[in-house]
Design an enzyme around this catalytic site. Structure first.
Site, PDB file in Angstrom:
ATOM      1  N   ASP A  74       0.845  -1.294   0.009  1.00 23.03           N
ATOM      2  CA  ASP A  74      -0.057   0.058  -0.022  1.00 23.03           C
ATOM      3  C   ASP A  74       0.811   1.327  -0.031  1.00 23.03           C
ATOM      4  O   ASP A  74       2.024   1.107   0.224  1.00 23.03           O
ATOM      5  CB  ASP A  74      -0.986  -0.091   1.298  1.00 23.03           C
ATOM      6  CG  ASP A  74      -0.389  -0.437   2.559  1.00 23.03           C
ATOM      7  OD1 ASP A  74       1.092   0.242   2.710  1.00 23.03           O
ATOM      8  OD2 ASP A  74      -0.943  -0.991   3.269  1.00 23.03           O
ATOM      9  N   ASP A  76       1.357   5.187   1.463  1.00 25.76           N
ATOM     10  CA  ASP A  76       0.689   6.229   2.214  1.00 25.76           C
ATOM     11  C   ASP A  76       1.242   7.571   1.784  1.00 25.76           C
ATOM     12  O   ASP A  76       2.501   7.711   1.447  1.00 25.76           O
ATOM     13  CB  ASP A  76       1.240   6.034   3.756  1.00 25.76           C
ATOM     14  CG  ASP A  76       0.754   4.722   4.231  1.00 25.76           C
ATOM     15  OD1 ASP A  76      -0.303   4.420   4.201  1.00 25.76           O
ATOM     16  OD2 ASP A  76       1.536   3.990   5.065  1.00 25.76           O
ATOM     17  N   ASP A 154       8.966   5.560  13.410  1.00 23.75           N
ATOM     18  CA  ASP A 154       9.754   4.709  14.158  1.00 23.75           C
ATOM     19  C   ASP A 154      11.316   4.593  13.858  1.00 23.75           C
ATOM     20  O   ASP A 154      12.136   4.947  14.516  1.00 23.75           O
ATOM     21  CB  ASP A 154       8.979   3.272  14.387  1.00 23.75           C
ATOM     22  CG  ASP A 154       8.531   2.758  13.126  1.00 23.75           C
ATOM     23  OD1 ASP A 154       8.854   3.251  12.138  1.00 23.75           O
ATOM     24  OD2 ASP A 154       7.809   1.518  13.009  1.00 23.75           O
TER      25      ASP A 154
HETATM   26  P1  ATP Z   1       3.934  -2.493   6.222  1.00 27.67           P
HETATM   27  O1  ATP Z   1       2.941  -2.064   5.899  1.00 27.67           O
HETATM   28  O2  ATP Z   1       4.837  -3.398   5.467  1.00 27.67           O
HETATM   29  O3  ATP Z   1       3.695  -3.469   7.559  1.00 27.67           O
HETATM   30  P2  ATP Z   1       4.750  -0.048   7.108  1.00 27.67           P
HETATM   31  O4  ATP Z   1       6.266   0.440   7.548  1.00 27.67           O
HETATM   32  O5  ATP Z   1       4.062   0.662   5.907  1.00 27.67           O
HETATM   33  O6  ATP Z   1       5.083  -1.550   6.825  1.00 27.67           O
HETATM   34  P3  ATP Z   1       2.440   0.806   8.522  1.00 27.67           P
HETATM   35  O7  ATP Z   1       2.153   0.208   9.786  1.00 27.67           O
HETATM   36  O8  ATP Z   1       1.761   0.483   7.431  1.00 27.67           O
HETATM   37  O9  ATP Z   1       4.047  -0.013   8.313  1.00 27.67           O
HETATM   38  O10 ATP Z   1       3.010   2.111   8.983  1.00 27.67           O
HETATM   39  C1  ATP Z   1       3.062   3.210   7.987  1.00 27.67           C
HETATM   40  C2  ATP Z   1       4.285   4.175   8.483  1.00 27.67           C
HETATM   41  O11 ATP Z   1       4.026   4.974   9.562  1.00 27.67           O
HETATM   42  C3  ATP Z   1       5.570   3.512   8.887  1.00 27.67           C
HETATM   43  O12 ATP Z   1       6.403   3.253   7.655  1.00 27.67           O
HETATM   44  C4  ATP Z   1       6.278   4.431   9.762  1.00 27.67           C
HETATM   45  O13 ATP Z   1       6.644   5.508   9.077  1.00 27.67           O
HETATM   46  C5  ATP Z   1       4.961   4.997  10.504  1.00 27.67           C
HETATM   47  N1  ATP Z   1       4.740   4.009  11.703  1.00 27.67           N
HETATM   48  C6  ATP Z   1       4.120   2.881  11.735  1.00 27.67           C
HETATM   49  N2  ATP Z   1       3.984   2.409  12.920  1.00 27.67           N
HETATM   50  C7  ATP Z   1       4.558   3.345  13.823  1.00 27.67           C
HETATM   51  C8  ATP Z   1       4.998   3.330  15.136  1.00 27.67           C
HETATM   52  N3  ATP Z   1       4.374   2.157  16.000  1.00 27.67           N
HETATM   53  N4  ATP Z   1       5.706   4.158  15.682  1.00 27.67           N
HETATM   54  C9  ATP Z   1       6.278   5.011  14.910  1.00 27.67           C
HETATM   55  N5  ATP Z   1       5.920   5.280  13.635  1.00 27.67           N
HETATM   56  C10 ATP Z   1       5.130   4.118  12.834  1.00 27.67           C
HETATM   57 MG    MG Z   2       2.144   0.238   5.332  1.00 29.64          MG
END
Ligand code: ATP
Ligand code: MG
Length: 450
Positions: A74, A76, A154
């Site tokens: 996805d 963002d 994060d």
């Molecule tokens: P995936 O979708 O593959 O799990 P992702 O990094 O896109 O990985 P998401 O949970 O979709 O994870 O979160 C999108 C973004 O939001 C992350 O890339 C990060 O920048 C931020 N993020 C997500 N969770 C946290 C957290 N617990 N603390 C701080 N920032 C976060």
């Molecule tokens: Mg994601």
């Protein structure tokens, strides 16, 4: 990171002042993100915001995935537009969320999440309690600048921004260098960041497993001592994290990472103990690793996977122990199994929820293990029609492969499934007589060889 903090801007959010980073800007000819790798929907949203006069960036996981050779699942988008400003720019869109309002923009089956830059607040934007009696003042605190937005993410690898205005990558915290060095590094003080949100420990393990990256030393160090903070996280959120660890194609390396950072025993306490049991750990380790391997293969082949099967495996070592204890105390097999299953599930849902639709199936898979052994008369014929037969059979094969039970029964069922009705009758007859009358119900499985 402090070397990068060349601008000192003081912004007052309650009691804190924050030093904000200046980005390294990598222009379009100096980075590997091309518009071809982005979905049509993501581009439409970026252009829509841009035309509306707002800043618009792709951020986080999607850029990390592209730069490490994965296809993002996805996209963002972040912007300086508030949700109220962003929503009217798109025909199919809605505002969601209460604490942090976001816009979802729908294009066909794809949904793009649009969030407004979020601020670092002195009282942690991620902390439910400090946010719970919310209201307007709080919302003012939540929106911030792109610099603040970068600092509250994060890991450095998750904090890259792709600007639709100039197609450049904005790197505030050394993201590209860490991607190149294959390092997972928390932004800010690791211990504080884990305390704010202990799920970050699981995310660290997950990204290490998925990307085959290492944890940078100061990011790794606090995990073992702080691992039990995960018990403060809502069980439903941990369930979701478990699914991301195990059902997205890198289960085997996730098991390794979770064990390496002592997180496995926090997520699955009873099974975690069995994995440290001198006599049995080899078997249970093999069982879990083989299940993880099979799961990864299924996902690679786009075959369905279910949390029920995964959890049935993950909790089997715990169940085995409890079941054995009840049997040793003289309880008959069926009630012993029922009691042990209930106990194991009750313990586990204190940590990670297991929705009923999955725990029901788990119990069926477990119950069928003994029934697979009693094949006489018409039993095999009936069993093979059971909706959970295939899962129970796969489960049995795993138990044989791991050395928990001796091989043989699995092969019998393999042949049975492949045979025509004459062959099936023969297989049942070959089991020998004595039991074919079905008068002795062999409910007890062979004594486990462990
Ligand atoms: P995936 O979708 O593959 O799990 P992702 O990094 O896109 O990985 P998401 O949970 O979709 O994870 O979160 C999108 C973004 O939001 C992350 O890339 C990060 O920048 C931020 N993020 C997500 N969770 C946290 C957290 N617990 N603390 C701080 N920032 C976060
Ligand atoms: Mg994601």
């Amino acid at each position: 990171m402090s070397g990068k903090l060349s601008a000192f801007v003081t912004r007052i959010f309650g009691k804190s002042s924050t030093s904000l980073p200046v980005p390294d800007i990598h222009t379009r000819e100096h980075h590997e993100i091309s518009r071809k790798q982005l979905s049509r929907a993501a581009l439409d949203v970026l252009y829509g915001l841009h035309k509306g006069g707002f800043d618009a960036y792709l951020v986080g996981g999607c850029l990390r995935d592209i730069l490490t050779g994965y296809t993002p699942k996805d996209f963002d988008v972040v912007t300086n537009a508030t949700p109220e400003e962003a929503k009217p720019l798109f025909r199919r869109s809605r505002i969601i969320g209460r604490r942090f309002r976001l816009v979802h923009v729908m294009f066909g089956r794809e949904t793009i999440e649009v969030s407004t830059f979020r601020a670092l607040t002195s009282d942690h934007a991620d902390d439910d309690h400090s946010q719970s009696d919310g209201g307007l003042i709080l919302r003012d605190n939540v929106y911030g600048s792109i610099e603040e937005d970068a600092l509250r993410r994060d890991f450095t690898i998750n904090a890259l921004y792709y600007n639709i205005a100039d197609f450049a990558l904005y790197d505030f915290v050394g993201s590209l260098k860490d991607i190149e060095r294959k390092l997972i590094r928390l932004i800010g003080d690791p211990e504080q960041r884990y305390r704010e949100d202990p799920v970050r420990m699981l995310r660290a393990a997950r990204f290490a497993a998925k990307l085959n990256f290492e944890l940078e030393a100061s990011t790794e160090k606090p995990i073992r001592p702080l691992a039990t903070l995960l018990y403060q996280v809502p069980a439903a959120r941990l369930f979701d994290e478990v699914l991301k660890l195990f059902l997205t194609g890198h289960a085997l390396s996730s098991v390794a990472a979770l064990q390496r950072y002592s997180l496995f025993e926090v997520l699955f306490p009873e099974t975690g103990k069995r994995l440290h049991d001198a006599e049995q750990k080899k078997i249970w380790q093999a069982l879990i690793e083989q299940a993880a391997r099979n799961t990864d293969v299924r996902i690679a082949n786009e075959r369905p996977v279910t949390p029920a099967f995964l959890y049935a495996v993950l909790l089997w070592p715990a169940l085995h122990k409890r079941l054995q204890k009840h049997l040793d105390n003289g309880m008959p097999y069926a009630p012993a199994m029922s009691k042990a299953s209930g106990q194991v599930l009750n313990e586990q849902i204190k940590v990670t929820t297991i929705p009923k639709r999955f725990s029901t199936v788990m119990r069926e898979i477990w119950d069928l293990q003994a029934r697979l052994d009693s094949r006489h008369g018409r039993r095999a014929e009936a069993l093979v029609e059971h909706p959970r037969f295939r899962a129970a059979y796969d489960f049995l094969l795993l138990r044989e492969q791991s050395g928990e039970i001796e091989p043989g029964l699995g092969e019998w069922w393999t042949q049975y499934q492949e045979a025509d009705s004459i062959g099936r009758d023969q297989l049942v007859r070959d089991l020998g007589q004595g039991a074919s009358s079905g008068k002795r119900r062999r409910r007890r499985p062979r004594r486990q060889n462990t």
